[in-house]
Design a protein around this motif. Structure first.
Motif, PDB file in Angstrom:
ATOM      1  N   THR A  87       8.693  44.473   8.750  1.00  0.00           N
ATOM      2  CA  THR A  87       9.688  44.224   7.724  1.00  0.00           C
ATOM      3  C   THR A  87       9.848  42.615   7.497  1.00  0.00           C
ATOM      4  O   THR A  87       9.468  42.056   8.284  1.00  0.00           O
ATOM      5  N   ARG A  95       5.150  51.308   3.607  1.00  0.00           N
ATOM      6  CA  ARG A  95       6.247  50.985   4.297  1.00  0.00           C
ATOM      7  C   ARG A  95       6.954  52.167   5.008  1.00  0.00           C
ATOM      8  O   ARG A  95       7.380  52.068   6.151  1.00  0.00           O
ATOM      9  N   ARG A  96       6.482  53.346   4.560  1.00  0.00           N
ATOM     10  CA  ARG A  96       6.793  54.613   5.012  1.00  0.00           C
ATOM     11  C   ARG A  96       6.091  55.098   6.053  1.00  0.00           C
ATOM     12  O   ARG A  96       6.414  55.779   7.013  1.00  0.00           O
ATOM     13  N   LEU A  97       5.002  54.566   6.489  1.00  0.00           N
ATOM     14  CA  LEU A  97       4.054  54.617   7.558  1.00  0.00           C
ATOM     15  C   LEU A  97       4.490  54.131   8.721  1.00  0.00           C
ATOM     16  O   LEU A  97       3.694  54.213   9.762  1.00  0.00           O
ATOM     17  N   ARG A  98       5.442  53.083   8.712  1.00  0.00           N
ATOM     18  CA  ARG A  98       5.856  52.607   9.978  1.00  0.00           C
ATOM     19  C   ARG A  98       6.213  53.460  11.024  1.00  0.00           C
ATOM     20  O   ARG A  98       6.945  54.472  10.642  1.00  0.00           O
ATOM     21  N   GLN A 118       0.017  47.931  10.740  1.00  0.00           N
ATOM     22  CA  GLN A 118       1.183  48.577  10.105  1.00  0.00           C
ATOM     23  C   GLN A 118       2.061  47.026   9.159  1.00  0.00           C
ATOM     24  O   GLN A 118       2.106  45.940  10.233  1.00  0.00           O
ATOM     25  N   ASP A 133       5.666  50.825  -1.357  1.00  0.00           N
ATOM     26  CA  ASP A 133       6.789  51.767  -0.681  1.00  0.00           C
ATOM     27  C   ASP A 133       5.930  52.800   0.449  1.00  0.00           C
ATOM     28  O   ASP A 133       6.395  52.814   1.434  1.00  0.00           O
ATOM     29  N   GLU A 134       5.004  53.210   0.067  1.00  0.00           N
ATOM     30  CA  GLU A 134       4.201  54.035   0.837  1.00  0.00           C
ATOM     31  C   GLU A 134       3.645  53.691   1.934  1.00  0.00           C
ATOM     32  O   GLU A 134       3.994  54.208   3.100  1.00  0.00           O
ATOM     33  N   SER A 149       4.092  55.533  12.325  1.00  0.00           N
ATOM     34  CA  SER A 149       3.100  56.660  12.122  1.00  0.00           C
ATOM     35  C   SER A 149       1.947  56.559  13.217  1.00  0.00           C
ATOM     36  O   SER A 149       1.606  55.340  13.488  1.00  0.00           O
TER      37      SER A 149
END
Lengths: 134, 211
Positions: B148, B132-135, B145, B129-130, B137
């Motif tokens: 999806t 994917r949250r960086l997309r 990165q 999850d972590e 950034s």
């Protein structure tokens, strides 16, 4: 048949002629129940356990081994079996499927051991069967 | 003077006795040894121990690989997710002790690979999850990165239960029964394609405690 024996006796000196049929009988009895090379029976089980059949298959890419044995005595035998699974270099492939497993064979009954290789790299095996102290 | 000598003598004797007692007790103490798993002939315990988990895992993997349930028709690997494995015993055990060995053996067989992306409790590895949250950034290079649509859905789910039953056989003997139950479900249609139960039955003194 008798004639053959008499012929043989005439060729060999004295009692030596009777040794031949006795030796043939003895060797044929041993040959019938020879333990396969892959199976290592503990010396204490000699005469108590007999390996009857050993079949190998490779239906799904993994070597599978089925062994049928027989407890030859009128006493329940508690034993351990353990597979050593070997790759093409003869190295052991360590796995949870190589652990020592306890089993019992009822008096004068047949028993089976079923093993499946842990990986497709396995090409041969050794099976150790040992009597477990009570 | 005599009284003083006697007092010193008594003190010396007491000290000697104490030292002797310490030596005797140290000699009686059970040594700590490292157990060789291949040649461990120690008597079994009423509680669950590592040999029980190894035996249950071996039995389950042997059964699963022999069943053909995980033989892919195109010789590929199936993806398996581990669902909840319930500890229904009186002991505080981590069910991972069983499941981890099953996972390792299945991975080694080349037939099944386990996903860390999903489990009964949500995402098994929080880093999935972590990252994917960086997309998007600006701190991370765009070409490193995670895109999806890269995660793979599991084909199978593994679930199970470890049960315990205690039975008093007589005043001195108790029987403790453990059942290791595992079920493999085809997640596309919900059918249980493989099930296995490994019972481990132990009998021992009533004075032993199985928890």
């Amino acid at each position: 048949m008798n004639r053959d024996f008499h012929g043989l006796r005439s060729l060999l000196p004295g009692k030596a002629a009777w040794l031949i049929p006795a030796l043939v009988l003895l060797l044929s009895a041993c040959a019938t129940h020879k333990t396969p090379d892959e199976v290592v029976l503990a010396p204490s089980l000699t005469g108590l356990v007999q390996i009857e059949t050993l079949t190998e298959s490779n239906d799904n890419g993994l070597l599978r081994v089925k062994i049928t044995g027989r407890n030859m005595i009128d006493r329940v035998l508690t034993m351990d079996y353990q597979f050593d699974w070997l790759d093409k270099d003869g190295q052991m492939v360590d796995s949870v499927l190589s652990r020592k497993t306890r089993f019992t064979a009822d008096r004068l009954r047949y028993f089976t051991i079923d093993g499946i290789a842990p990986s497709a790299d396995v090409v041969s095996y050794r099976l150790y069967i040992d009597e477990r102290a009570r | 003077m005599t009284f003083q000598i006697n007092a010193i003598s008594m003190k010396t004797r007491a000290l000697g006795l104490l030292m002797l007692l310490t030596l005797v007790l140290a000699g009686c103490a059970q040594r700590t040894v490292i157990v060789d798993r291949e040649a461990d002939d120690a008597d079994p315990t009423l509680a669950l121990e590592y040999r029980d988990f190894e035996f249950a895992a071996m039995d389950a993997v042997n059964s699963l690989l022999s069943s053909g349930a995980v033989d892919h028709p195109e010789n590929k690997r199936y993806v398996m997710a581990v669902s909840r494995v319930t500890n229904d015993t009186m002991q505080r055990i981590d069910t991972d002790q069983l499941i981890r060995q099953v996972r390792i053996a299945l991975l080694q067989s080349g037939k099944v690979i386990t996903t860390s992306a999903i489990s009964a409790d949500g995402v098994q590895d929080e880093l999935l999850d972590e990252v994917r949250r960086l997309r998007g950034s600006e701190e991370f290079r765009a070409d490193t990165q995670v895109e999806t649509g890269t995660l793979i859905s599991p084909d199978f789910g593994l679930t199970g239960k470890i049960m315990q039953r205690n039975i008093d056989r007589d005043r001195r003997t108790q029987q403790v029964e453990y059942y290791f139950q595992l079920v493999l479900t085809d997640l596309r249609n919900g059918l249980a394609v493989w099930e296995n139960e490994t019972p481990i039955i132990k009998r021992g003194s009533n004075r032993s405690v199985a928890w």
